[in-house]
Design a protein around this motif. Structure first.
Motif, PDB file in Angstrom:
ATOM      1  N   PRO A   1       8.976   3.477   3.517  1.00  0.00           N
ATOM      2  CA  PRO A   1       8.397   3.843   4.823  1.00  0.00           C
ATOM      3  C   PRO A   1       8.399   2.691   5.824  1.00  0.00           C
ATOM      4  O   PRO A   1       8.569   2.905   7.026  1.00  0.00           O
ATOM      5  N   LEU A   2       8.239   1.452   5.311  1.00  0.00           N
ATOM      6  CA  LEU A   2       8.252   0.294   6.209  1.00  0.00           C
ATOM      7  C   LEU A   2       9.655   0.018   6.729  1.00  0.00           C
ATOM      8  O   LEU A   2       9.828  -0.332   7.908  1.00  0.00           O
ATOM      9  N   TYR A   3      10.674   0.172   5.877  1.00  0.00           N
ATOM     10  CA  TYR A   3      12.058   0.034   6.356  1.00  0.00           C
ATOM     11  C   TYR A   3      12.329   1.029   7.481  1.00  0.00           C
ATOM     12  O   TYR A   3      12.826   0.652   8.558  1.00  0.00           O
TER      13      TYR A   3
ATOM     14  N   MET B   1       0.812  -1.213   0.000  1.00  0.00           N
ATOM     15  CA  MET B   1       0.000   0.000   0.000  1.00  0.00           C
ATOM     16  C   MET B   1       0.845   1.263   0.000  1.00  0.00           C
ATOM     17  O   MET B   1       0.528   2.238  -0.679  1.00  0.00           O
ATOM     18  N   TYR B   2       1.938   1.275   0.774  1.00  0.00           N
ATOM     19  CA  TYR B   2       2.694   2.508   0.993  1.00  0.00           C
ATOM     20  C   TYR B   2       4.133   2.452   0.478  1.00  0.00           C
ATOM     21  O   TYR B   2       4.843   3.454   0.536  1.00  0.00           O
TER      22      TYR B   2
ATOM     23  N   PRO C   1      -7.226  -2.217   0.459  1.00  0.00           N
ATOM     24  CA  PRO C   1      -6.437  -2.620   1.626  1.00  0.00           C
ATOM     25  C   PRO C   1      -6.996  -3.860   2.307  1.00  0.00           C
ATOM     26  O   PRO C   1      -6.240  -4.716   2.775  1.00  0.00           O
ATOM     27  N   ARG C   2      -8.332  -3.969   2.333  1.00  0.00           N
ATOM     28  CA  ARG C   2      -8.936  -5.162   2.944  1.00  0.00           C
ATOM     29  C   ARG C   2      -8.537  -6.423   2.183  1.00  0.00           C
ATOM     30  O   ARG C   2      -8.237  -7.458   2.794  1.00  0.00           O
ATOM     31  N   ASP C   3      -8.512  -6.342   0.843  1.00  0.00           N
ATOM     32  CA  ASP C   3      -8.099  -7.493   0.038  1.00  0.00           C
ATOM     33  C   ASP C   3      -6.654  -7.888   0.341  1.00  0.00           C
ATOM     34  O   ASP C   3      -6.335  -9.078   0.486  1.00  0.00           O
TER      35      ASP C   3
ATOM     36  N   ILE D   1       4.712   1.670  -6.715  1.00  0.00           N
ATOM     37  CA  ILE D   1       4.608   2.895  -5.920  1.00  0.00           C
ATOM     38  C   ILE D   1       5.185   4.089  -6.686  1.00  0.00           C
ATOM     39  O   ILE D   1       4.595   5.173  -6.727  1.00  0.00           O
ATOM     40  N   ILE D   2       6.358   3.900  -7.312  1.00  0.00           N
ATOM     41  CA  ILE D   2       6.988   4.990  -8.073  1.00  0.00           C
ATOM     42  C   ILE D   2       6.083   5.440  -9.218  1.00  0.00           C
ATOM     43  O   ILE D   2       5.881   6.641  -9.440  1.00  0.00           O
ATOM     44  N   LEU D   3       5.508   4.481  -9.938  1.00  0.00           N
ATOM     45  CA  LEU D   3       4.640   4.823 -11.069  1.00  0.00           C
ATOM     46  C   LEU D   3       3.319   5.425 -10.599  1.00  0.00           C
ATOM     47  O   LEU D   3       2.760   6.300 -11.275  1.00  0.00           O
ATOM     48  N   GLU D   4       2.822   5.007  -9.458  1.00  0.00           N
ATOM     49  CA  GLU D   4       1.586   5.595  -8.927  1.00  0.00           C
ATOM     50  C   GLU D   4       1.820   7.055  -8.551  1.00  0.00           C
ATOM     51  O   GLU D   4       0.972   7.920  -8.800  1.00  0.00           O
ATOM     52  N   ARG D   5       2.986   7.350  -7.978  1.00  0.00           N
ATOM     53  CA  ARG D   5       3.320   8.747  -7.653  1.00  0.00           C
ATOM     54  C   ARG D   5       3.468   9.572  -8.933  1.00  0.00           C
ATOM     55  O   ARG D   5       3.049  10.734  -8.987  1.00  0.00           O
TER      56      ARG D   5
END
Length: 557
Positions: free
Chosen positions: A188-190, A183-184, A332-334, A304-308
């Motif tokens: 950010p998770l690292y 999702m993110y 997110p639920r999926d 993520i890069i392409l979505e931004r």
């Protein structure tokens, strides 16, 4: 999009391989796209975005046939889509002016095109973090008696649980971390997980009672599992398929060798500075790596890069129809459902996944039985003290290292021979496991009775080396076999394996001290050896009947 961006579309096998490295099923978009909800024995149809009949502006789910959510565990699956299908997929994507993709094959935003120092610097940094967190799982094991004395406890169960509770965190943390990274993004998770890992390292170092210490160790494991979940995907983001093997071997050194090297360092550190300094040491290194990652690392996930990029272009052009080529229609639920429900279904509905997971879980639990008892064994039987106790883990570490080398060097020879012939089946991965499985019971008998007889200390240490070798000859082939059997849903099968393995490694060692007290080291380890011997036929059975089981089995996901 210009014609220069029409470079080769990835094949089905490449998409599956990339998804496994990234730690999710192949029907969730990765850097190479996704296969949609496909059975593992079907070729990938063209990924055309249909329009929802109620909302023409909203793309409908790619593949809506409920029957396609079945993983049939069949071995007969094409390794790539046909060239005709590849051309259709590429043509549809390239001719759609609303699809956002890379600006040609040399687009500097694509992590595959980053400069060599930046790419391999990231790989080395991620590998260092991945080495540190498994190392922390067992590093303070030689200091367990001091911890018990500090907290004035004589509970044998807690003596083992304070070591193995870390692995319990490995079972639960990744189930949350994996969908969040989809999702993110990975970065950010690292950063967040590394920071929280440092916080709980410091908390464990200053704990004032046993309850605090065990809870903080659990959260260390939860957040410390992040590089194990994200690292393979990061390497797949950066390194081409041809060079990925070298990078993956470097990265895999952490979870393989780290838990065995940790107690060697911890033994001398505990003797010199006390048990709390094991956690200060890890916190200092983890803090340094966290700061380096915040300065040097960038997001590597292509979706993520392409979505931004698509979001930026929508804001600049006002065209709200612009959409990333790797955009996912999954909510997110999926993502959380896939992360949690799919592995449970795999474990409870697939005979292959269940049997292999049980085999790996029991043998992995043996590793933590040894971690939680080595200190007591070598202190009581050989009167080792201080930093010397940490050296008792040396045999296990060397055996694991040799096992990894042997599997990397020879494990794929049989499979590659059958791939060249064109008659490959997943069961061909099990030949090395059939032979390697015997080393584990042999090593347990060797170690147990040599310690019981108080032979020269090198005899049981060599025995633990045989155990370490046997463990790797079980773990590695079993994991590769699960990937080859489940293909599209391989990540869910691996997650099922990981959860059961971590639960067993955390809970089974709790009774190890009482077992040795009641049965002695000889018969206690012989009991473990007989159980390991009972499990040895599993790969032989799948080698003979595995294809038949897969052809008759249907796993509904």
């Amino acid at each position: 999009m210009g014609k220069d961006s029409l470079y080769q579309h990835p094949t089905r096998s490449e998409i599956i391989e990339l998804a496994v490295a990234e730690g999710h099923d192949a029907d969730i978009p990765s850097n190479a796209g996704s296969l949609g909800h496909l059975p593992s024995n079907s070729p990938a149809p063209p990924q055309k975005h249909l329009r929802d009949k109620d909302d023409p502006e909203k793309p409908a789910p790619l593949f809506m046939d409920k029957d396609l959510e079945k993983d049939l565990e069949k071995g007969e699956r094409p390794e790539s889509v046909s060239s005709e299908e590849e051309e259709v997929v590429e043509e549809v994507s390239e001719n759609d002016p609303n699809v956002v993709w890379w600006d040609g094959p040399d687009d500097p935003q694509n992590p595959m095109n980053w400069p060599f120092p930046k790419k391999w610097g990231t790989v080395i940094l991620v590998s260092a973090i991945t080495f540190l967190t498994p190392l922390a799982s067992s590093m303070f094991a030689p200091g367990v008696p001091e911890v018990m004395q500090t907290f004035q406890s004589t509970n044998d169960m807690l003596q083992g649980f304070m070591v193995s509770v870390y692995v319990l965190g490995f079972a639960f943390g990744p189930m949350i971390i994996a969908p969040l990274s989809e999702m993110y993004g990975r970065l950010p998770l690292y950063h967040s997980c590394n920071t929280m890992f440092v916080v709980f390292c410091i908390a464990a170092a200053v704990s004032s009672n046993m309850g605090m210490f065990i809870v903080f160790r659990f959260f260390m494991g939860c957040f410390g599992g992040a590089p194990l979940v994200l690292g393979g995907g990061t390497i797949a983001d950066l390194i081409s398929r041809e060079q990925r093997g070298t990078a993956m071997v470097v990265w895999m050194m952490g979870p393989t060798v780290g838990p065995c090297v940790g107690p060697i360092i911890g033994g001398f550190l505990t003797a010199a500075r006390g048990w709390r300094w094991n956690f200060w040491f890890v916190a200092i290194l983890a803090g340094a790596f966290t700061m380096m990652s915040m300065i040097l690392m960038n997001e590597t996930s292509a979706p993520i890069i392409l979505e931004r990029k698509a979001k930026r272009l929508r804001a600049e052009t006002g065209n709200l129809k612009l959409r990333s080529k790797l955009a996912s229609d999954l909510s997110p639920r999926d993502l959380f459902t896939f992360s949690i429900v799919r592995p449970v279904r795999m474990l409870t509905r697939s005979a292959i996944c269940a049997a292999m997971s049980v085999y790996v879980a029991i043998t992995y639990a043996y590793l933590y039985i040894l971690f939680t008892t080595f200190t007591a064994v070598f202190e009581n039987q050989y009167h080792w003290h201080g930093g010397m106790v940490g050296l008792s883990f040396l045999g296990l570490g060397l055996g694991s290292l040799i096992g990894q080398f042997v599997f990397t060097r020879y494990g794929n020879k049989t499979a590659n021979k059958h791939l060249a012939r064109g008659d490959f089946k997943p069961e061909h991965r099990l030949y090395i496991m059939c032979g390697g499985g015997f080393f584990l019971p042999v090593g347990l008998f060797w170690y147990g009775w040599s310690v019981q007889a108080q032979t020269h200390y090198m005899v049981p240490i060599v025995g633990t080396g045989v155990i370490g070798f046997g463990l790797l000859m079980t773990f590695m082939p079993a994991n590769v076999y699960l990937v080859d059997v489940f293909t599209v849903h391989a990540a869910s099968a691996m997650a099922a394996n990981t959860v059961l393995r971590s639960l067993c490694a955390a809970l089974i060692p709790l009774s190890s001290q009482k077992m040795y007290a009641a049965m002695g080291y000889g018969w206690g380890n012989s009991l473990l050896g007989f159980v390991a011997l009972f499990l040895v036929p599993i790969p032989f059975l799948f080698l003979r009947y595995g294809e038949r089981i897969r052809m008759r089995s249907t796993v509904n996901l």
